[in-house]
Design an enzyme around this catalytic site. Structure first.
Site, PDB file in Angstrom:
ATOM      1  CE  LYS A 113       3.072  10.146  44.437  1.00  0.00           C
ATOM      2  NZ  LYS A 113       1.862   9.601  44.919  1.00  0.00           N
ATOM      3  CE  LYS A 196      10.738  -0.139  43.178  1.00  0.00           C
ATOM      4  NZ  LYS A 196       9.732  -0.521  43.999  1.00  0.00           N
ATOM      5  CE  LYS A 199       3.182   0.605  36.387  1.00  0.00           C
ATOM      6  NZ  LYS A 199       2.013   0.772  37.267  1.00  0.00           N
TER       7      LYS A 199
HETATM    8  P1  AMP Z   1       3.400   0.689  40.958  1.00  0.00           P
HETATM    9  O1  AMP Z   1       3.485   0.029  39.794  1.00  0.00           O
HETATM   10  O2  AMP Z   1       5.079   1.259  41.032  1.00  0.00           O
HETATM   11  O3  AMP Z   1       2.712   1.566  41.637  1.00  0.00           O
HETATM   12  O4  AMP Z   1       3.561  -0.700  42.013  1.00  0.00           O
HETATM   13  C1  AMP Z   1       2.634  -1.110  42.499  1.00  0.00           C
HETATM   14  C2  AMP Z   1       3.221  -2.418  43.242  1.00  0.00           C
HETATM   15  O5  AMP Z   1       3.978  -3.234  42.716  1.00  0.00           O
HETATM   16  C3  AMP Z   1       4.322  -1.726  44.555  1.00  0.00           C
HETATM   17  O6  AMP Z   1       3.633  -1.408  45.702  1.00  0.00           O
HETATM   18  C4  AMP Z   1       4.942  -2.986  44.791  1.00  0.00           C
HETATM   19  O7  AMP Z   1       4.531  -3.785  45.558  1.00  0.00           O
HETATM   20  C5  AMP Z   1       5.071  -3.594  43.377  1.00  0.00           C
HETATM   21  N1  AMP Z   1       6.229  -3.528  42.609  1.00  0.00           N
HETATM   22  C6  AMP Z   1       6.348  -2.446  41.567  1.00  0.00           C
HETATM   23  N2  AMP Z   1       7.642  -2.506  41.104  1.00  0.00           N
HETATM   24  C7  AMP Z   1       8.418  -3.802  41.810  1.00  0.00           C
HETATM   25  C8  AMP Z   1       9.665  -4.299  41.513  1.00  0.00           C
HETATM   26  N3  AMP Z   1      10.498  -3.808  40.562  1.00  0.00           N
HETATM   27  N4  AMP Z   1       9.938  -5.328  42.575  1.00  0.00           N
HETATM   28  C9  AMP Z   1       8.828  -5.800  43.146  1.00  0.00           C
HETATM   29  N5  AMP Z   1       7.942  -5.315  43.283  1.00  0.00           N
HETATM   30  C10 AMP Z   1       7.449  -4.358  42.750  1.00  0.00           C
END
Ligand code: AMP
Length: 329
Positions: A113, A196, A199
């Protein structure tokens, strides 16, 4: 015997997408029946990367409505907003006193970060693991469902728990375990060919996307010129579409297109149309609930207030004990 305690937080930095759902929230919905769960919306944490949020109150409401729409039931698993339960600040302060600059600087997510936002390497970013540990230890959580990216912060939480016990010569904090609900973590791919869904990648299908948006996104997904041999392994962009299909479509639909790929008769346009329809069928009931919960301001406020009260009850006890242990009377 008391049920094991699970705590999990999510930052309100955007809408939930299919990756969040299949990788995390879907498991939370199952866990709320098996564990003593609590969920929180980490609005303070989000200030480390978004110091001047456009409308933090609205972002928090949105995430709350989306959690509820996915099936989190506040009667089973209270949901609270981090900034509503101020007790965590005191524990954060105590943990900060026992955290060392060197170890905080070595945390990978801090380094990443700091690299991404060189103009805002703030102290909150550095002490992120202390706040996360405070969130967890405050509830004396046994298990914390985390993605791989949070593993090091979990190690820090365990380290801070051990260190507190050592410094004050007491077996007080239990080391929280990282928890993976399924053996193989689900990884939901994006629609842009590689990697993957995320956002910041701009390749997401959000649970709140309407039918036309879903269709547009899926029809634009990256593919290739088609299979060149019978039964060949699918290259990443194609495998990605099949991975999403496996999550949202029936096994028959999946098998139908898989056979077509293997015998080289597949038309990607048909595959995408079906996939878009199945994603929409999957999202539609959740989307309707998101809209309904979002419009019910009074209900959202009640859920947040009840969640905060439950969290505060637990946290207050921890804070009183911790004060006593340190010597504040
Ligand atoms: P984030 O929105 O990146 O803060 O993600 C929050 C949580 O969502 C992560 O810790 C993962 O457990 C899950 N997550 C986010 N993106 C993915 C993805 N493409 N595939 C699987 N799990 C995901």
């Amino acid at each position: 015997m008391r049920m094991e305690r699970v705590i999990s937080g999510i930052r309100p930095t955007g809408n939930l997408h299919l990756g969040n759902y299949f990788g995390a929230v879907k498991n939370f919905v199952r866990m709320q029946d098996e564990y003593d769960c609590m969920f929180f919306i980490a609005d303070w944490h989000s200030l480390t990367t978004h110091p001047t949020p456009e409308n933090i109150r609205q972002s928090v409401r949105t995430i709350l409505a989306e959690y509820l729409a996915c099936g989190i039931d506040p009667a089973k698993a209270p949901i609270y907003i981090q900034s509503d339960v101020k007790d965590v600040l005191e524990l954060y302060l105590y943990l900060n006193m026992n955290a060392y600059l060197g170890e905080l600087e070595r945390v990978t997510s801090f380094k990443e970060k700091a690299r991404k936002q060189p103009d805002n390497v703030n102290a909150g970013l550095l002490t992120y693991p202390c706040l996360m540990a405070a969130d967890i230890l405050m509830h004396k959580a046994d298990k914390v469902p985390v993605g791989k990216d949070q593993e090091q912060n979990m190690e820090m939480a365990r380290l801070f728990a051990r260190r507190f016990n050592r410094i004050y010569n007491i077996e007080y904090f239990k080391e929280p375990e990282s928890f993976h609900y399924t053996k193989d973590a689900v990884k939901v791919p994006g629609l842009n060919g590689t990697g993957k869904m995320g956002k910041s990648e701009g390749n997401c299908i959000y649970l709140c996307d309407d039918e036309a948006t879903i269709k547009k996104k899926v029809m634009r997904a990256v593919t290739d010129s088609g299979p060149e041999r019978l039964n060949q392994e699918k290259p990443e962009p194609i495998a990605n579409l099949f991975t999403i299909m496996e999550l949202v479509s029936t096994p028959d639909t999946y098998a139908y297109f898989d056979d077509q790929y293997n015998n080289m008769t597949i038309r990607y346009g048909d595959l995408k149309k079906q996939l878009a329809a199945d994603i929409n069928a999957f999202c539609a009931p959740i989307r309707e609930k998101i809209i309904a919960f979002s419009a019910d301001e009074a209900y959202l406020s009640r859920v947040a207030a009840e969640g905060a009260e439950r969290a505060h009850e637990r946290a207050r006890q921890t804070i009183e004990e911790v004060r006593h242990i340190i010597g504040f009377r």
